[in-house]
Write a protein that holds these residues in place. Structure first.
Motif, PDB file in Angstrom:
ATOM      1  N   GLU A 104       1.058  -1.281   0.047  1.00 26.70           N
ATOM      2  CA  GLU A 104      -0.390   0.295   0.153  1.00 26.70           C
ATOM      3  C   GLU A 104       0.906   1.073   0.348  1.00 26.70           C
ATOM      4  O   GLU A 104       0.498   2.409  -0.179  1.00 26.70           O
ATOM      5  CB  GLU A 104      -0.707   0.257   1.252  1.00 26.70           C
ATOM      6  N   ASN A 105       2.064   1.413   0.145  1.00 24.69           N
ATOM      7  CA  ASN A 105       2.919   2.137   0.715  1.00 24.69           C
ATOM      8  C   ASN A 105       2.782   3.166   1.576  1.00 24.69           C
ATOM      9  O   ASN A 105       2.037   4.471   0.377  1.00 24.69           O
ATOM     10  CB  ASN A 105       3.047   2.966  -1.047  1.00 24.69           C
ATOM     11  N   THR A 106       2.279   2.705   2.584  1.00 28.63           N
ATOM     12  CA  THR A 106       1.421   3.534   3.469  1.00 28.63           C
ATOM     13  C   THR A 106       1.742   3.719   5.028  1.00 28.63           C
ATOM     14  O   THR A 106       2.481   2.357   4.732  1.00 28.63           O
ATOM     15  CB  THR A 106       0.199   3.776   3.628  1.00 28.63           C
ATOM     16  N   ARG A 107       1.851   4.698   5.160  1.00 24.81           N
ATOM     17  CA  ARG A 107       2.041   4.301   7.424  1.00 24.81           C
ATOM     18  C   ARG A 107       0.883   4.396   8.209  1.00 24.81           C
ATOM     19  O   ARG A 107       0.992   4.082   9.137  1.00 24.81           O
ATOM     20  CB  ARG A 107       3.168   5.654   7.456  1.00 24.81           C
ATOM     21  N   LEU A 108       0.037   4.563   6.988  1.00 24.58           N
ATOM     22  CA  LEU A 108      -1.313   4.089   8.157  1.00 24.58           C
ATOM     23  C   LEU A 108      -1.963   3.353   8.622  1.00 24.58           C
ATOM     24  O   LEU A 108      -1.281   1.919   7.894  1.00 24.58           O
ATOM     25  CB  LEU A 108      -2.036   5.228   7.555  1.00 24.58           C
ATOM     26  N   CYS A 109      -2.486   3.216   9.634  1.00 28.40           N
ATOM     27  CA  CYS A 109      -3.083   1.682   9.834  1.00 28.40           C
ATOM     28  C   CYS A 109      -3.742   1.601   8.718  1.00 28.40           C
ATOM     29  O   CYS A 109      -5.316   2.213   9.236  1.00 28.40           O
ATOM     30  CB  CYS A 109      -3.412   1.730  11.884  1.00 28.40           C
ATOM     31  N   LEU A 110      -4.182   0.040   8.336  1.00 27.72           N
ATOM     32  CA  LEU A 110      -5.205  -0.132   7.333  1.00 27.72           C
ATOM     33  C   LEU A 110      -6.357  -0.106   8.289  1.00 27.72           C
ATOM     34  O   LEU A 110      -7.702  -0.627   7.073  1.00 27.72           O
ATOM     35  CB  LEU A 110      -4.821  -0.480   6.144  1.00 27.72           C
ATOM     36  N   GLN A 111      -6.205  -1.191   9.208  1.00 27.24           N
ATOM     37  CA  GLN A 111      -7.521  -1.491   9.512  1.00 27.24           C
ATOM     38  C   GLN A 111      -8.497  -0.786  10.808  1.00 27.24           C
ATOM     39  O   GLN A 111      -9.555  -1.451  10.734  1.00 27.24           O
ATOM     40  CB  GLN A 111      -6.317  -2.512  10.656  1.00 27.24           C
ATOM     41  N   CYS A 112      -7.555   0.356  11.131  1.00 22.55           N
ATOM     42  CA  CYS A 112      -8.971   0.918  12.222  1.00 22.55           C
ATOM     43  C   CYS A 112      -9.403   2.284  11.990  1.00 22.55           C
ATOM     44  O   CYS A 112     -10.926   3.199  12.084  1.00 22.55           O
ATOM     45  CB  CYS A 112      -8.208   1.639  13.456  1.00 22.55           C
ATOM     46  N   ASN A 113      -8.770   2.518  10.514  1.00 21.61           N
ATOM     47  CA  ASN A 113      -9.436   4.056   9.662  1.00 21.61           C
ATOM     48  C   ASN A 113     -10.055   5.195  10.377  1.00 21.61           C
ATOM     49  O   ASN A 113     -10.984   6.227   9.973  1.00 21.61           O
ATOM     50  CB  ASN A 113     -10.680   3.779   9.321  1.00 21.61           C
ATOM     51  N   ARG A 114      -8.999   5.304  11.060  1.00 20.75           N
ATOM     52  CA  ARG A 114      -8.816   6.635  11.736  1.00 20.75           C
ATOM     53  C   ARG A 114      -7.505   7.684  11.597  1.00 20.75           C
ATOM     54  O   ARG A 114      -7.434   9.048  11.741  1.00 20.75           O
ATOM     55  CB  ARG A 114      -8.942   6.637  13.625  1.00 20.75           C
TER      56      ARG A 114
END
Length: 303
Positions: free
Chosen positions: A216-226
């Motif tokens: 995904e090339n992302t640092r974000l948490c993809l499971q909590c959607n916050r």
């Protein structure tokens, strides 16, 4: 016998045999350090991006450069105290001025701040170089006394080098609180132990750590959607998906240190993480074991 014990008790003595009389250069030693680090990765199940200071610190490993310093300087002392009729002593003195080994020896001595004393003998065209400790001490010391002194100074040198090398490494922000390299007894080869080590040195494969090469090339948490980064702290302390597992962990924490004391730890800069992973001065094995269980169940859910 685990991997680290095999390294210390089998591999290192075999490698070190005869190294006290060889002129090893920095490149040779660096290759040995790389091999030792690879063993550390296997022993702890560590990701390839793990800081080597954490590998050394949690396995209690010395650098090969430290081992070489001890071996060479102890042999120098042994030669100095040999009788002049010994062939080893005579060959050593004959080749003193051109000996690469002797130059390396005094390089090691300078690292430990051991002095070099020149002893001029009547009828000789060559001076003797003799080891002297701080303040010129050592003339009356035997090999055993020098061995103790060299061991102490080498440990100080290695410890300072280990601590200095951790400076500025953000992944070791919790780990720098560890005082000395030593093997930790809570490593038992389990999956929980691997996860625990990765958390201690912030090498766990969360998106904050792997965003450059994950799909995904992302640092974000993809499971909590916050819209927050998936960090180690987020996984352990914050993400609601692991609330059931976290409650079990907190039950153990409150039982071991009390709710008020835990709340005080949470108010600290590390939010209590050092206590959970056994890097606090008050290391509680029951809490560490509970943390391992939490990490296993949470990580399985994440997968």
């Amino acid at each position: 016998m685990n991997v680290s014990e095999e390294l210390k008790n089998v591999a290192v003595p075999s490698i070190m045999f005869g190294m006290n009389v060889m002129a090893w250069n920095g490149g040779d030693l660096e290759k040995l350090e790389v091999l030792q680090n690879r063993v550390g990765h296997v022993a702890l199940g560590a990701p390839k991006w793990t800081a080597v200071e954490a590998l050394r610190g949690d396995l209690g490993l010395s650098l090969f450069s430290e081992r070489i310093i001890k071996a060479v300087l102890n042999y120098e002392v042994r030669i100095e105290q040999m009788e002049n009729k010994r062939w080893v002593k005579r060959i050593f003195e004959w080749n003193l001025s051109e000996s690469l080994w002797e130059k390396i020896c005094w390089g090691h001595a300078r690292k430990l701040k051991i002095q070099k004393t020149v002893c001029v003998r009547i009828g000789r065209t060559m001076d003797d170089w003799l080891l002297r400790g701080h303040g010129g001490k050592g003339m009356e010391w035997d090999c055993n006394k020098w061995k103790i002194e060299i061991e102490k100074l080498t440990k100080e040198y290695g410890l300072n080098k280990w601590r200095h090398s951790m400076n500025g490494k953000t992944t070791l922000i919790w780990y720098v609180s560890k005082n000395i390299p030593r093997f930790e007894m809570f490593y038992d080869g389990s999956f929980g132990s691997q996860l625990l080590f990765a958390v201690r040195c912030k090498a766990l494969s969360v998106n904050r750590r792997t965003w450059r090469w994950n799909e995904e090339n992302t640092r974000l948490c993809l499971q909590c959607n916050r819209g927050v980064e998936e960090t180690v702290e987020h996984l352990v302390l914050d993400f609601s998906k692991y609330e059931h597992e976290r409650e079990s962990l907190m039950d153990v924490v409150h039982e071991q240190c009390g709710e008020n004391k835990w709340n005080a730890r949470c108010a600290e800069e590390d939010s209590g993480m050092r206590y959970l992973v056994g890097l606090d001065e008050e290391c509680n094995m029951t809490v560490v074991d509970a943390m391992k269980d939490f990490l296993v169940h949470a990580w399985n859910k994440r997968q």
